[in-house]
Design an enzyme around this catalytic site. Structure first.
Site, PDB file in Angstrom:
ATOM      1  CB  SER A   7      -0.905  -0.002   1.235  1.00  0.00           C
ATOM      2  OG  SER A   7      -1.515   1.260   1.351  1.00  0.00           O
ATOM      3  CG  HIS A  32      -3.972  -1.275  -1.818  1.00  0.00           C
ATOM      4  ND1 HIS A  32      -5.133  -1.904  -2.223  1.00  0.00           N
ATOM      5  CD2 HIS A  32      -4.332  -0.441  -0.813  1.00  0.00           C
ATOM      6  CE1 HIS A  32      -6.143  -1.476  -1.478  1.00  0.00           C
ATOM      7  NE2 HIS A  32      -5.686  -0.568  -0.614  1.00  0.00           N
ATOM      8  CG  ASP A  34      -5.046   2.854   0.534  1.00  0.00           C
ATOM      9  OD1 ASP A  34      -6.063   2.153   0.443  1.00  0.00           O
ATOM     10  OD2 ASP A  34      -3.957   2.435   0.975  1.00  0.00           O
ATOM     11  CG  MET A  36      -7.717   8.061   1.966  1.00  0.00           C
ATOM     12  SD  MET A  36      -6.813   8.075   3.500  1.00  0.00           S
ATOM     13  CE  MET A  36      -6.296   6.373   3.574  1.00  0.00           C
ATOM     14  CG  HIS A  65      -9.276   1.018  -0.927  1.00  0.00           C
ATOM     15  ND1 HIS A  65      -8.720   0.780   0.318  1.00  0.00           N
ATOM     16  CD2 HIS A  65     -10.610   1.135  -0.719  1.00  0.00           C
ATOM     17  CE1 HIS A  65      -9.672   0.767   1.233  1.00  0.00           C
ATOM     18  NE2 HIS A  65     -10.829   0.998   0.636  1.00  0.00           N
ATOM     19  CG  MET A  67     -11.072   4.424   1.610  1.00  0.00           C
ATOM     20  SD  MET A  67      -9.573   4.274   2.593  1.00  0.00           S
ATOM     21  CE  MET A  67      -8.368   4.109   1.293  1.00  0.00           C
ATOM     22  CG  MET A 136     -12.016  -1.783   4.366  1.00  0.00           C
ATOM     23  SD  MET A 136     -10.381  -1.495   3.666  1.00  0.00           S
ATOM     24  CE  MET A 136      -9.555  -0.596   4.996  1.00  0.00           C
ATOM     25  N   GLY A 141      -8.903   4.878   6.452  1.00  0.00           N
ATOM     26  CA  GLY A 141      -8.483   6.259   6.663  1.00  0.00           C
ATOM     27  C   GLY A 141      -7.006   6.435   6.945  1.00  0.00           C
ATOM     28  N   GLY A 143      -2.967   4.374   7.571  1.00  0.00           N
ATOM     29  CA  GLY A 143      -2.100   3.201   7.643  1.00  0.00           C
ATOM     30  C   GLY A 143      -1.636   3.005   9.075  1.00  0.00           C
ATOM     31  N   GLY A 144      -1.048   1.864   9.337  1.00  0.00           N
ATOM     32  CA  GLY A 144      -0.409   1.628  10.630  1.00  0.00           C
ATOM     33  C   GLY A 144      -1.338   1.305  11.785  1.00  0.00           C
ATOM     34  CG  ASP A 174      -6.491  -2.233   2.800  1.00  0.00           C
ATOM     35  OD1 ASP A 174      -5.434  -2.036   3.414  1.00  0.00           O
ATOM     36  OD2 ASP A 174      -7.056  -1.370   2.095  1.00  0.00           O
ATOM     37  N   GLY A 175      -5.388  -3.809   5.940  1.00  0.00           N
ATOM     38  CA  GLY A 175      -5.318  -3.163   7.249  1.00  0.00           C
ATOM     39  C   GLY A 175      -4.656  -4.038   8.295  1.00  0.00           C
ATOM     40  N   GLY A 176      -3.502  -3.595   8.779  1.00  0.00           N
ATOM     41  CA  GLY A 176      -2.830  -4.322   9.857  1.00  0.00           C
ATOM     42  C   GLY A 176      -2.242  -5.654   9.444  1.00  0.00           C
ATOM     43  N   GLY A 196       0.953  -2.050   4.136  1.00  0.00           N
ATOM     44  CA  GLY A 196       1.619  -0.754   4.030  1.00  0.00           C
ATOM     45  C   GLY A 196       2.788  -0.657   4.988  1.00  0.00           C
ATOM     46  CB  SER A 197       2.897   0.389   8.545  1.00  0.00           C
ATOM     47  OG  SER A 197       1.863  -0.477   8.962  1.00  0.00           O
TER      48      SER A 197
END
Ligand code: DX5
Ligand code: ZN
Length: 214
Positions: A7, A32, A34, A36, A65, A67, A136, A141, A143-144, A174-176, A196-197
């Protein structure tokens, strides 16, 4: 086969070309992206111009993606910028069918996603239409954030529904996602892992991707 989609939100924007090349050389399958709008989610990120620039230096499939509240007017600009997949939020679009028709007219693949708190039933009517369902596993909203374990049940349910209804959408999460949580989501049935992170700004992303895939 598990696909990994770094991401770009977590990339160092001052060195985007270097970051994209590093991910590509480390074995990324997709990128990916994002988007926003400061309305559907509080944060702002980037738009079609930055994607077009990335497209010039990378052959990887670009996974957008959105958002964004009612992003219909952005479908064409993102198609022109080189998007391969465009995923919309069910909460952000009043008439998703209109979006899927347009995305397919543009020759792209479509995805649907939902916030962690939105019932899965909300996307059920669209499962026949889409190439991808994005689960999700954090509140969209930023990352991290920490992975929400509830998403594992959702992945399993989507996998069951896909089999029962003889569909073929990819399940993306997606996420964590990191080398630990990747294990649980792939066991549950995820096909595409967004991270991402856990990849950007870290030592040896290649090794990390390999570990995630395992
Ligand atoms: C969150 C975005 C994610 C985010 C993931 O709204 O959709 O793609 O970049 O970041 P990590 O992997 O750090 O949770
Ligand atoms: Zn995302």
């Amino acid at each position: 086969m598990i696909l990994i989609a770094p991401s770009l939100l977590s990339a160092d924007f001052l060195h985007l070309e270097k970051e994209v090349t590093l991910m590509q050389e480390s074995g990324a399958d997709w990128l990916h992206y994002d988007v926003m709008d400061g309305q559907f989610v509080p944060n702002l990120s980037f738009g079609p111009k930055v994607l077009a620039d990335i497209h010039r230096i990378s052959d990887l499939p670009l996974d957008v993606h959105l958002m964004v509240h009612e992003p219909f007017h952005l479908l064409e600009p993102f198609a022109q910028a080189g998007a391969d997949y465009i995923t919309i939020h069910v909460e952000a679009c009043k008439a998703p069918q209109r979006y899927f028709d347009k995305i397919s007219d543009l020759g792209l693949k479509s995805g649907i996603t939902l916030r962690p708190g939105t019932p899965l039933e909300k996307i059920e009517p669209w499962l026949e239409q889409v190439d991808l369902v994005l689960v999700m596993s954090v509140e969209p909203g930023y990352g991290g954030q920490a992975f929400m374990p509830e998403s594992i049940e959702r992945i399993k349910e989507l996998k069951n529904m896909r089999k029962k209804r003889k569909l073929s959408y990819l399940i993306e999460v997606d996420g964590g996602i990191n080398t630990d949580t990747a294990k649980f989501v792939t066991q549950a049935g995820a096909d595409v892992l967004v991270a991402g992170s856990a990849l950007f700004g870290r030592k040896n992303p290649q090794k990390r991707m390999k570990k995630m895939r395992k």
